[in-house]
Design a protein around this motif. Structure first.
Motif, PDB file in Angstrom:
ATOM      1  N   UNK A 276     -12.798   4.438  12.333  1.00  0.00           N
ATOM      2  CA  UNK A 276     -13.355   3.157  12.782  1.00  0.00           C
ATOM      3  C   UNK A 276     -14.038   2.430  11.606  1.00  0.00           C
ATOM      4  N   UNK A 277     -14.819   3.195  10.837  1.00  0.00           N
ATOM      5  CA  UNK A 277     -15.525   2.591   9.703  1.00  0.00           C
ATOM      6  C   UNK A 277     -14.553   2.157   8.601  1.00  0.00           C
ATOM      7  N   UNK A 278     -13.555   3.008   8.293  1.00  0.00           N
ATOM      8  CA  UNK A 278     -12.617   2.687   7.215  1.00  0.00           C
ATOM      9  C   UNK A 278     -11.777   1.463   7.572  1.00  0.00           C
ATOM     10  N   UNK A 293      -1.911  -4.950  -0.180  1.00  0.00           N
ATOM     11  CA  UNK A 293      -0.894  -4.201  -0.933  1.00  0.00           C
ATOM     12  C   UNK A 293      -0.660  -2.844  -0.285  1.00  0.00           C
ATOM     13  N   UNK A 294       0.514  -2.257  -0.621  1.00  0.00           N
ATOM     14  CA  UNK A 294       0.854  -0.932  -0.057  1.00  0.00           C
ATOM     15  C   UNK A 294      -0.066   0.170  -0.572  1.00  0.00           C
ATOM     16  N   UNK A 299      -4.407   4.334   0.369  1.00  0.00           N
ATOM     17  CA  UNK A 299      -5.776   4.769   0.071  1.00  0.00           C
ATOM     18  C   UNK A 299      -6.627   4.825   1.338  1.00  0.00           C
ATOM     19  N   UNK A 300      -6.526   3.787   2.172  1.00  0.00           N
ATOM     20  CA  UNK A 300      -7.328   3.760   3.397  1.00  0.00           C
ATOM     21  C   UNK A 300      -6.947   4.908   4.330  1.00  0.00           C
ATOM     22  N   UNK A 301      -5.649   5.154   4.486  1.00  0.00           N
ATOM     23  CA  UNK A 301      -5.211   6.260   5.340  1.00  0.00           C
ATOM     24  C   UNK A 301      -5.620   7.611   4.758  1.00  0.00           C
ATOM     25  N   UNK A 302      -5.545   7.720   3.445  1.00  0.00           N
ATOM     26  CA  UNK A 302      -5.951   8.978   2.807  1.00  0.00           C
ATOM     27  C   UNK A 302      -7.425   9.272   3.031  1.00  0.00           C
ATOM     28  N   UNK A 303      -8.249   8.219   2.878  1.00  0.00           N
ATOM     29  CA  UNK A 303      -9.689   8.405   3.115  1.00  0.00           C
ATOM     30  C   UNK A 303      -9.952   8.847   4.556  1.00  0.00           C
TER      31      UNK A 303
END
Length: 321
Positions: A276-278, A293-294, A299-303
């Motif tokens: 939710x935060x990311x 960008x891809x 990066x967001x999914x990895x975090x």
């Protein structure tokens, strides 16, 4: 159902009916008798009351449904009121009242249908060597059978309480069923206390020698009954305390279980808060490095995966999940 028993010469003698029994008692000063009635024999009790000058309040008590154990003194007789006990498979205690009119050479009993009269007769037959003690012999037999009934009932109540205590720690036990059974048992124990506590004073009064009943020679037997009465009243108090402990423990277990549930809910809420935060951060309507960008998507999914997995294993380590 009416029974008449005549005792003379150290043995029981057959008699025809209550009228015959009373006549023979008048003819033989050394004899004594026992008239056994049920609460359905109210008319016969009324006839005997007029014939033997039984007090009207005593007769009223004998037919009443709500009398505590007591030993009352009247001008012509004593009145004994006690109750035997039994227990069913659910742990409910049932009481059967017994009232005795104690005269110098006659004992009149008025009992409810469930009273263990067969046990009483057997007890008297097994101890027929005590017949010479007269009405006190019958009185001892009644008290001994009743107190033994109380001990047997309390033993079963104790077993039910132990089973209930064990059920507390069965995984996923039915808390409501435990609560209901605990209240049922506590109600039964309270009923037992109502019949055992006053009985101590009844027996203690009989052991004093200021009554018309001569228990001389039977003191060891009445003392034994008194000891059992003390034991049963103290046992009832102990069982009541155990049931109170069961109720408190059940509440504590439910509280602990709720705490465990709240820990898990809080842990999952913390894990869910990460994506939710990311996603909230990367969803800003602002231009930032990598916006649209891809690589930024990866990066967001990895975090999200790393932080979510990290929190999951951290909570598992500390037994929150």
């Amino acid at each position: 159902m009416q029974y008449a028993h005549l005792y003379a010469g150290g043995r029981e003698i057959a008699v025809g009916d209550t009228h015959d029994l009373i006549q023979r008692l008048r003819d033989d000063d050394g004899a004594f008798g026992w008239i056994d009635l049920t609460t359905e024999d109210a008319s016969e009790l009324g006839r005997l009351a007029e014939l033997l000058n039984l007090h009207e309040l005593a007769v009223e008590d004998a037919l009443s449904d709500h009398e505590r154990p007591k030993l009352a003194r009247y001008s012509t007789h004593l009145l004994l009121t006690i109750s035997s006990s039994s227990i069913d498979e659910t742990g409910c205690v049932h009481l059967q009242r017994f009232t005795g009119f104690i005269l110098p050479n006659l004992f009149i009993s008025v009992r409810e249908a469930g009273f263990p009269i067969d046990d009483l007769r057997q007890r008297l037959e097994l101890n027929d060597d005590l017949i010479e003690h007269g009405v006190a012999f019958l009185l001892w037999g009644v008290l001994d059978v009743v107190v033994d009934d109380h001990v047997a009932t309390l033993e079963q109540l104790d077993d039910h309480t132990e089973e209930l205590s064990s059920a507390l720690f069965v995984e996923k036990h039915d808390a409501m069923a435990v609560q209901q059974q605990a209240f049922r048992l506590r109600r039964s124990v309270v009923r037992m206390q109502h019949v055992t506590l006053p009985l101590r004073e009844v027996v203690n009064t009989l052991l004093r020698r200021d009554l018309r009943v001569n228990v001389r020679g039977l003191e060891p037997y009445f003392s034994d009954v008194y000891d059992h009465t003390l034991h049963s009243s103290e046992w009832a108090e102990t069982i009541r305390d155990q049931i109170g402990t069961v109720l408190e423990t059940n509440v504590a277990i439910q509280g602990n279980r709720m705490n465990e549930i709240m820990k898990k809910v809080t842990s999952w809420a913390a894990i869910i808060a990460v994506p939710t935060a990311i996603t909230g951060y990367f969803g800003q309507n602002l231009q930032f490095p990598g916006f649209g960008t891809e690589p930024a998507w990866w990066v967001s999914n990895g975090i999200i995966v790393v932080l979510g997995a990290g929190l999951f294993f951290l909570f598992r380590k500390y037994d929150w999940l």
